[in-house]
Design a protein around this motif. Structure first.
Motif, PDB file in Angstrom:
ATOM      1  N   PHE A   1       0.838  -1.203   0.000  1.00 37.72           N
ATOM      2  CA  PHE A   1       0.000   0.000   0.000  1.00 37.72           C
ATOM      3  C   PHE A   1       0.871   1.250   0.000  1.00 37.72           C
ATOM      4  CE2 PHE A   1      -3.357  -2.920   1.444  1.00 37.72           C
ATOM      5  CZ  PHE A   1      -4.405  -2.491   0.655  1.00 37.72           C
ATOM      6  N   GLY A   2       1.967   1.204   0.762  1.00 35.52           N
ATOM      7  CA  GLY A   2       2.881   2.337   0.769  1.00 35.52           C
ATOM      8  C   GLY A   2       3.562   2.542  -0.570  1.00 35.52           C
ATOM      9  N   VAL A   3       3.993   1.440  -1.201  1.00 33.22           N
ATOM     10  CA  VAL A   3       4.606   1.539  -2.524  1.00 33.22           C
ATOM     11  C   VAL A   3       3.599   2.104  -3.530  1.00 33.22           C
ATOM     12  CG1 VAL A   3       5.540   0.192  -4.452  1.00 33.22           C
ATOM     13  CG2 VAL A   3       6.293  -0.282  -2.111  1.00 33.22           C
ATOM     14  N   ALA A   4       2.362   1.632  -3.469  1.00 33.21           N
ATOM     15  CA  ALA A   4       1.334   2.123  -4.391  1.00 33.21           C
ATOM     16  C   ALA A   4       1.102   3.615  -4.207  1.00 33.21           C
ATOM     17  CB  ALA A   4       0.027   1.357  -4.178  1.00 33.21           C
ATOM     18  N   ALA A   5       1.070   4.073  -2.946  1.00 35.31           N
ATOM     19  CA  ALA A   5       0.886   5.504  -2.698  1.00 35.31           C
ATOM     20  C   ALA A   5       2.046   6.307  -3.271  1.00 35.31           C
ATOM     21  CB  ALA A   5       0.751   5.749  -1.193  1.00 35.31           C
ATOM     22  N   GLY A   6       3.269   5.791  -3.115  1.00 37.09           N
ATOM     23  CA  GLY A   6       4.418   6.475  -3.680  1.00 37.09           C
ATOM     24  C   GLY A   6       4.382   6.517  -5.192  1.00 37.09           C
ATOM     25  N   MET A   7       3.974   5.412  -5.813  1.00 43.38           N
ATOM     26  CA  MET A   7       3.850   5.382  -7.267  1.00 43.38           C
ATOM     27  C   MET A   7       2.837   6.409  -7.748  1.00 43.38           C
ATOM     28  SD  MET A   7       3.834   1.233  -7.774  1.00 43.38           S
ATOM     29  CE  MET A   7       3.337   1.287  -9.513  1.00 43.38           C
ATOM     30  N   ALA A   8       1.711   6.468  -7.062  1.00 44.80           N
ATOM     31  CA  ALA A   8       0.651   7.390  -7.478  1.00 44.80           C
ATOM     32  C   ALA A   8       1.081   8.838  -7.313  1.00 44.80           C
ATOM     33  CB  ALA A   8      -0.616   7.121  -6.668  1.00 44.80           C
ATOM     34  N   ALA A   9       1.832   9.119  -6.257  1.00 43.37           N
ATOM     35  CA  ALA A   9       2.229  10.503  -5.999  1.00 43.37           C
ATOM     36  C   ALA A   9       3.328  10.975  -6.937  1.00 43.37           C
ATOM     37  CB  ALA A   9       2.694  10.636  -4.544  1.00 43.37           C
TER      38      ALA A   9
END
Length: 498
Positions: A51-59
């Motif tokens: 979930f943290g990696v996904a948030a970083g990718m999206a940002a």
């Protein structure tokens, strides 16, 4: 517990290869791993790392990265559900004995579930491969991290190698299952684009564009549209439904062609006005979701501006729904649904102001899949209990419940898909998707129809159309098509695209 004791109670035993590799990993020195792998393994508990990696990718990565992140999380969700509902219960293997594992490597909190398969490995493979099927670059970047998480489960002594390999295989299967249900756009062929007459407006002269000031990417899209069409008139307004409708009506009186800059909900309002005034419509993708624009082949503001200047347009179908025999007709150009999807949209809109649009959508999907209730109604004269009813304006391509693209926007048909309620309906649907037998699943049906009638809707049932959610105003809803009822600008197909 000895091997004889395990065999006596019917527990599956690790193979000689499993035990040999496990002890080889435990006895070998791994420079720098002691400071990294146990922490990495703990960080992946409950999917938090991903979930943290996904948030970083999206940002940091823009729209392509957001799509890869969403596909990765959907794959992770399918993998996690499969491991927890099927894998762990089918094979009840004991965790490895930790005698051979150095204490410094061992996790402070040992897992209490059974060992086979590894849920961490499944989630890692699902997320990395799911993202990679959307974006090869992200797949390559995530592969070392996914492999490290999987290996950490052997390194810390909580899994045998076969647990990890089986988990990775399940994760990979989940990623391919999600791709089967929600194909990437490059899996699908180019759209059919029937020609229609529309005025050519060089520089945008005679075009009035109504802009939704709260659209997801509206600021940058508006700047680009002003530069590409300097002679067009742009009317900015707030996203209040009444004001939008009034602005479109006022624009239609003085326009040679009507434009809209916003997401699918704003486009829906524009379509009703364009149909009523028989005006060609220019759709500028500037919202959080732009499904209609993308299906037209309008991927950028420049695509729409080029079509307006050249007078390139298509005649497309508009689907209609009418509540009750005398109710006012509504329109939709993408989808109409009831059941789980309206609930998802409603929950997403409640959370979006606090955490953002796409994270709210993911969290809403998990909640709705867990808590939604079936809808009871008569559908074309047959009594049904459905978890989801999906109706697409024209046939969508791709298998499953989340089709993503239309080949022909003027086929005269409604794409109707249903998931029936019943015992273990969701588990059976998931199993069918994972085994590639979705079309034959008894809890799923699909048909192409000219008309659809829904009777017996109870008070409180919500309907969703083009992203908007409203309570059903009547127990009966009738759906049909206005074939070729809307003329819309779209760029000519690229002759080099084949």
């Amino acid at each position: 517990m000895t091997r004889r004791d395990a065999r006596a109670v019917g527990q599956p035993l690790p193979s000689r290869w499993d035990r040999g590799v496990f002890h080889e990993v435990a006895s070998r020195s791994w420079p720098a791993a002691e400071a990294v792998l146990p922490k990495l393994s703990r960080s992946a508990d409950h999917g938090l790392l991903w979930f943290g990696v996904a948030a970083g990718m999206a940002a940091a990565g823009g729209r392509p990265a957001r799509r890869a992140a969403v596909r990765g999380l959907l794959s992770l969700g399918v993998a996690s559900a499969t491991v927890n509902t099927l894998g762990k219960r089918a094979v009840r293997r004991k965790r490895p004995v930790l005698d051979a594992v150095p204490v410094i490597r061992q996790l402070s909190r040992q897992p209490f579930t059974t060992s086979f398969p590894s849920g961490h490995a499944a989630s890692a493979a699902a997320f990395a491969l799911g993202a990679g099927l959307q974006s090869r670059r992200w797949g390559v970047a995530l592969a070392p991290l996914a492999w490290s998480v999987a290996f950490s489960r052997i390194y810390t002594g909580v899994h045998y190698p076969s647990d990890v390999l089986a988990g990775m295989a399940l994760g990979a299967g989940a990623a391919f299952a999600v791709r089967g249900m929600v194909p990437t756009r490059d899996q699908l062929g180019p759209q059919a684009r029937p020609r229609a007459d529309a005025p050519a407006l060089p520089g945008g002269h005679g075009l009035v564009v109504v802009v939704n000031g709260a659209a997801g990417t509206g600021g940058e899209a508006l700047r680009q549209a002003r530069e590409a069409l300097p002679d067009a008139e742009f009317v900015e307004c707030e996203p209040d439904g009444k004001e939008l409708s009034e602005q479109f009506e006022a624009a239609a009186v003085r326009a040679r062609a009507l434009g809209v800059l916003g997401g699918d909900g704003t486009v829906n309002t524009a379509v009703a006005t364009a149909v009523r005034h028989r005006l060609a419509l220019a759709v500028f993708p500037g919202g959080t979701l732009n499904h209609f624009a993308y299906d037209l082949g309008v991927h950028t503001v420049a695509d729409a501006a080029r079509a307006v200047a050249g007078g390139d347009a298509a005649a497309v179908d508009v689907a209609r729904f009418r509540p009750g025999p005398d109710g006012p007709a509504g329109h939709f150009v993408n989808t109409f649904s009831l059941g789980a999807y309206p609930d998802l949209v409603r929950v997403r809109e409640e959370w979006a102001p606090r955490i953002g649009g796409w994270p709210a959508g993911l969290l809403a999907a998990f909640q709705v899949l867990r808590t939604s209730q079936p809808v009871e109604a008569e559908i074309n004269g047959r009594h049904r209990q459905v978890w989801l009813l999906f109706v697409g304006n024209c046939g969508y391509r791709g298998l499953g419940l989340a089709p993503v693209r239309r080949h022909d926007l003027a086929d005269g048909l409604l794409d109707v898909r249903m998931v029936y309620a019943g015992h273990w309906a969701r588990i059976r649907l998931l199993t069918a998707a994972l085994t590639g037998s979705l079309r034959r699943s008894p809890v799923h049906s699909a048909a192409r129809l000219h008309r659809l009638r829904i009777d017996g809707l109870r008070p409180g049932v919500h309907l969703a159309y083009d992203g908007e959610v409203v309570p059903a105003a009547h127990a009966t809803v009738e759906l049909d098509k206005a074939e070729g009822g809307l003329t819309v600008y779209r760029p000519l197909p690229d002759p080099e695209a084949g």
